[in-house]
Enzyme design. Structure first.
Site, PDB file in Angstrom:
ATOM      1  N   CYS A 260       0.902  -1.176   0.000  1.00  0.00           N
ATOM      2  CA  CYS A 260       0.000   0.000   0.000  1.00  0.00           C
ATOM      3  C   CYS A 260       0.928   1.209   0.000  1.00  0.00           C
ATOM      4  CB  CYS A 260      -0.878  -0.007   1.239  1.00  0.00           C
ATOM      5  SG  CYS A 260      -1.899  -1.480   1.380  1.00  0.00           S
ATOM      6  N   ALA A 262       1.260   4.336  -1.882  1.00  0.00           N
ATOM      7  CA  ALA A 262       1.085   5.768  -2.159  1.00  0.00           C
ATOM      8  C   ALA A 262       0.799   6.548  -0.869  1.00  0.00           C
ATOM      9  CB  ALA A 262      -0.073   5.959  -3.135  1.00  0.00           C
ATOM     10  N   PRO A 263       1.332   7.770  -0.731  1.00  0.00           N
ATOM     11  CA  PRO A 263       2.080   8.549  -1.740  1.00  0.00           C
ATOM     12  C   PRO A 263       3.589   8.314  -1.757  1.00  0.00           C
ATOM     13  CG  PRO A 263       1.606   9.924   0.152  1.00  0.00           C
ATOM     14  CD  PRO A 263       0.997   8.570   0.456  1.00  0.00           C
ATOM     15  N   GLY A 264       4.022   7.182  -1.259  1.00  0.00           N
ATOM     16  CA  GLY A 264       5.406   6.780  -1.495  1.00  0.00           C
ATOM     17  C   GLY A 264       6.417   7.171  -0.434  1.00  0.00           C
ATOM     18  N   GLY A 265       5.940   7.702   0.704  1.00  0.00           N
ATOM     19  CA  GLY A 265       6.873   8.132   1.758  1.00  0.00           C
ATOM     20  C   GLY A 265       7.763   6.986   2.237  1.00  0.00           C
ATOM     21  N   ASP A 284      -0.408   0.275  -5.328  1.00  0.00           N
ATOM     22  CA  ASP A 284      -1.503   0.993  -4.671  1.00  0.00           C
ATOM     23  C   ASP A 284      -2.742   0.846  -5.535  1.00  0.00           C
ATOM     24  OD1 ASP A 284      -1.513   3.121  -2.150  1.00  0.00           O
ATOM     25  OD2 ASP A 284      -3.208   3.367  -3.535  1.00  0.00           O
ATOM     26  N   ASP A 310      -5.169  -3.884  -6.783  1.00  0.00           N
ATOM     27  CA  ASP A 310      -5.547  -4.304  -5.435  1.00  0.00           C
ATOM     28  C   ASP A 310      -4.501  -5.326  -4.976  1.00  0.00           C
ATOM     29  OD1 ASP A 310      -6.597  -5.583  -3.221  1.00  0.00           O
ATOM     30  OD2 ASP A 310      -8.666  -5.510  -3.960  1.00  0.00           O
ATOM     31  N   ASP A 329       1.408  -1.260   4.837  1.00  0.00           N
ATOM     32  CA  ASP A 329       1.094   0.005   5.523  1.00  0.00           C
ATOM     33  C   ASP A 329      -0.393   0.241   5.268  1.00  0.00           C
ATOM     34  OD1 ASP A 329       1.395   2.365   6.873  1.00  0.00           O
ATOM     35  OD2 ASP A 329       2.245   3.469   5.182  1.00  0.00           O
ATOM     36  N   CYS A 382      -1.628   3.920  11.128  1.00  0.00           N
ATOM     37  CA  CYS A 382      -1.480   5.176  11.883  1.00  0.00           C
ATOM     38  C   CYS A 382      -2.723   5.373  12.748  1.00  0.00           C
ATOM     39  CB  CYS A 382      -1.219   6.361  10.959  1.00  0.00           C
ATOM     40  SG  CYS A 382      -2.457   6.606   9.682  1.00  0.00           S
TER      41      CYS A 382
HETATM   42  C1  LIG Z   1      -1.658   4.503   4.820  1.00  0.00           C
HETATM   43  S1  LIG Z   1      -1.737   4.775   3.124  1.00  0.00           S
HETATM   44  C2  LIG Z   1      -0.114   4.333   2.600  1.00  0.00           C
HETATM   45  C3  LIG Z   1       0.937   5.386   2.876  1.00  0.00           C
HETATM   46  C4  LIG Z   1       2.263   5.063   2.215  1.00  0.00           C
HETATM   47  N1  LIG Z   1       2.762   3.755   2.583  1.00  0.00           N
HETATM   48  C5  LIG Z   1       3.323   6.094   2.566  1.00  0.00           C
HETATM   49  O1  LIG Z   1       4.122   5.876   3.463  1.00  0.00           O
HETATM   50  O2  LIG Z   1       3.360   7.138   1.897  1.00  0.00           O
HETATM   51  C6  LIG Z   1      -2.692   3.423   2.587  1.00  0.00           C
HETATM   52  C7  LIG Z   1      -2.788   3.261   1.074  1.00  0.00           C
HETATM   53  O3  LIG Z   1      -3.380   2.010   0.808  1.00  0.00           O
HETATM   54  C8  LIG Z   1      -4.052   2.115  -0.425  1.00  0.00           C
HETATM   55  N2  LIG Z   1      -4.933   0.941  -0.523  1.00  0.00           N
HETATM   56  C9  LIG Z   1      -6.143   0.738   0.060  1.00  0.00           C
HETATM   57  N3  LIG Z   1      -6.595  -0.487  -0.240  1.00  0.00           N
HETATM   58  C10 LIG Z   1      -5.677  -1.068  -1.026  1.00  0.00           C
HETATM   59  C11 LIG Z   1      -5.587  -2.343  -1.680  1.00  0.00           C
HETATM   60  N4  LIG Z   1      -6.557  -3.247  -1.548  1.00  0.00           N
HETATM   61  N5  LIG Z   1      -4.493  -2.593  -2.416  1.00  0.00           N
HETATM   62  C12 LIG Z   1      -3.510  -1.678  -2.556  1.00  0.00           C
HETATM   63  N6  LIG Z   1      -3.556  -0.463  -1.980  1.00  0.00           N
HETATM   64  C13 LIG Z   1      -4.620  -0.178  -1.224  1.00  0.00           C
HETATM   65  C14 LIG Z   1      -4.699   3.470  -0.374  1.00  0.00           C
HETATM   66  O4  LIG Z   1      -4.998   3.930  -1.681  1.00  0.00           O
HETATM   67  C15 LIG Z   1      -3.616   4.300   0.335  1.00  0.00           C
HETATM   68  O5  LIG Z   1      -2.828   4.973  -0.603  1.00  0.00           O
END
Ligand SMILES: C[S@@+](CC[C@H](N)C(=O)[O-])C[C@H]1O[C@@H](n2cnc3c(N)ncnc32)[C@H](O)[C@@H]1O
Length: 442
Positions: A260, A262-265, A284, A310, A329, A382
């Site tokens: 998961c 995005a946004p890539g941090g 993502d 997904d 994440d 988080c």
């Molecule tokens: C907490 S954020 C991730 C933050 C990222 N790891 C960072 O550090 O910048 C969770 C992410 O999970 C994505 N997401 C939600 N369900 C998902 C799925 N089934 N498969 C892949 N990504 C998913 C969302 O679009 C969102 O961008």
């Protein structure tokens, strides 16, 4: 002078409209602030302060407004914006260092700009009544946890249920203004060297032992104004989020899945902290957010294998080669970052939690088989709610005989509370893959 007061009224009118767009229409703070406000650049810091503050303290301000009105306002958009304007006035009287007369007159003048010129008298009367009755209102607030804590009731109850002894501390931290943390791109510059560059450019920041690439700025600044930002020397990232790379225990040559991303941090931080990884596959589900992640990594001079999909639908994207490390994440209720996104208190519903917990469980179950033997999966959220954290992992461990918390039950997971060591609230669980035929867990 007249020009200055007209400008003050304009900012408050825009803030009232944006506040109503969040409270009435369910829009996010980020989305309303990305639209052009039609204000000069110099008014934008005040707009942000008014908007963040009035959303952060919304539950208290709404409670006060209800008690100060002799007749409730209606449900039309105009009345919603008028209510927002009065709440903004109440916020200024309690939290902004603006003299009362200036705050009241700019707020009263703003009524005309939101099409409620004939209600100027009401705005004036409510704000003046607040000052007269402030003490009685403060005393009465003791009977309303929602107003006193400025949180929705369901969230107060959920936090109290999970963290009885610490609930007050968590709720208070959620209402604080967050600090600004930086992550130095250690592929390009040393942390001390970058700290010296910051000092030369008039900023000051402190190092922190818990996150080796982190610097805590004494005063927040716009990211783009940081020295070397455009050239990829530094990123903005809370220190709690920077712990993910360390928990992953990355080694050169490893193949890593960021499920998961995005946004890539965290993707960027993995690559900065271990530049010789064989590959980072970054997924993502949201293609727009993935595009932002790609831009972020391009700015930092880093690259990953990106896939918009997904992560749980592994048959659609996995090539069958196991990963040495996996980061999940997970999407979550984000209750650990309320101080950064106070609109969560208005937009999140208790009823969202079931679906979020199901998605987290599915992501864990479906990505676990992709981990090679002796591999490590780090699950992160988080939030501070146990059903997404400890209980989620407990349930996963019951169902996965080849999974164990690395270092045992107490050392293999960590809950950080918002405000703890200036960090956001985060949860980490480090899951080790072991031979399923082995006996009891570590
Ligand atoms: C907490 S954020 C991730 C933050 C990222 N790891 C960072 O550090 O910048 C969770 C992410 O999970 C994505 N997401 C939600 N369900 C998902 C799925 N089934 N498969 C892949 N990504 C998913 C969302 O679009 C969102 O961008």
């Amino acid at each position: 002078m007249a020009e200055r007061s007209a400008a003050g009224a304009r900012v408050r009118a825009v803030a009232a409209k944006l506040n109503a767009a969040i409270v009435r229409d369910g829009r996010t703070l980020d989305s309303v602030l990305t639209e052009p406000a039609g204000l000069p650049e110099r008014d934008l810091p005040l707009l942000r302060a008014l908007l963040y503050g009035s959303i952060r303290w919304h539950h208290r301000l709404a409670w006060q407004l209800e008690r100060l009105l002799t007749r409730p306002l209606g449900r039309s958009r105009r009345d919603a914006e008028l209510a927002a304007l009065i709440r903004l006035g109440l916020f200024q009287l309690q939290w902004l260092r603006v003299p009362d007369h200036a705050a009241v007159s700019a707020t009263v003048d703003a009524a005309a700009a939101i099409g409620a010129g004939q209600r100027r008298g009401l705005v004036n009367a409510v704000l003046r009544r607040f000052r007269r009755e402030e003490r009685q209102l403060d005393a009465a607030m003791a009977d309303s946890p929602e107003a006193f804590r400025s949180h929705p009731r369901w969230l107060i109850d959920a936090i109290e249920k999970d963290w009885q002894g610490r609930a007050g501390e968590i709720l208070t931290a959620n209402n604080a203004q967050p600090p600004m943390w930086l992550r130095v791109n250690t592929c390009r510059v040393g942390v001390d060297e970058y700290a010296a560059t910051l000092t030369e450019s008039g900023h000051s920041a402190q190092r922190d032992d818990t996150a080796p690439a982190a610097l805590l700025l004494d005063e927040p600044v716009p990211a783009a104004s940081l020295p070397g930002y455009a050239d990829g020397l530094v990123s903005v990232q809370d220190a709690a989020a920077q712990l993910a790379a360390a928990y992953l225990d990355l080694r050169p040559g490893q193949r890593v899945l960021d499920a998961c991303a995005a946004p890539g941090g965290k993707t960027a931080h993995m690559l900065e902290s271990c530049p010789d990884l064989a590959e980072v596959v970054a997924l993502d589900r949201d293609p727009d957010r993935l595009a932002i992640a790609q831009d972020n990594l391009a700015r930092l001079g880093l690259s990953a294998t990106w896939l918009a999909c997904d992560a749980a639908d592994t048959e659609t994207w996995w090539d069958g080669r196991p990963f040495d490390r996996i980061l999940v994440d997970a999407p979550c209720s984000a209750i650990g970052v309320v101080r950064r996104h106070p609109d969560i208190k208005l937009l999140r519903r208790e009823s969202d939690l079931d679906a979020v917990a199901r998605l987290q469980a599915r992501l864990l179950e479906r990505t676990w088989p992709l981990l090679g033997s002796d591999g490590l999966l780090v699950y992160a959220t988080c939030t501070v709610l146990k059903r997404e954290n400890h209980a989620q992992i407990e349930r996963f461990l019951q169902a996965a005989p080849d999974a164990a918390l690395a270092g045992g039950r107490s050392r293999g997971q960590r809950q950080l509370f918002p405000g703890e060591a200036n960090m956001d609230g985060f949860y980490y669980a480090c899951l080790k893959k072991r031979d399923a035929r082995q006996g009891s867990r570590a």
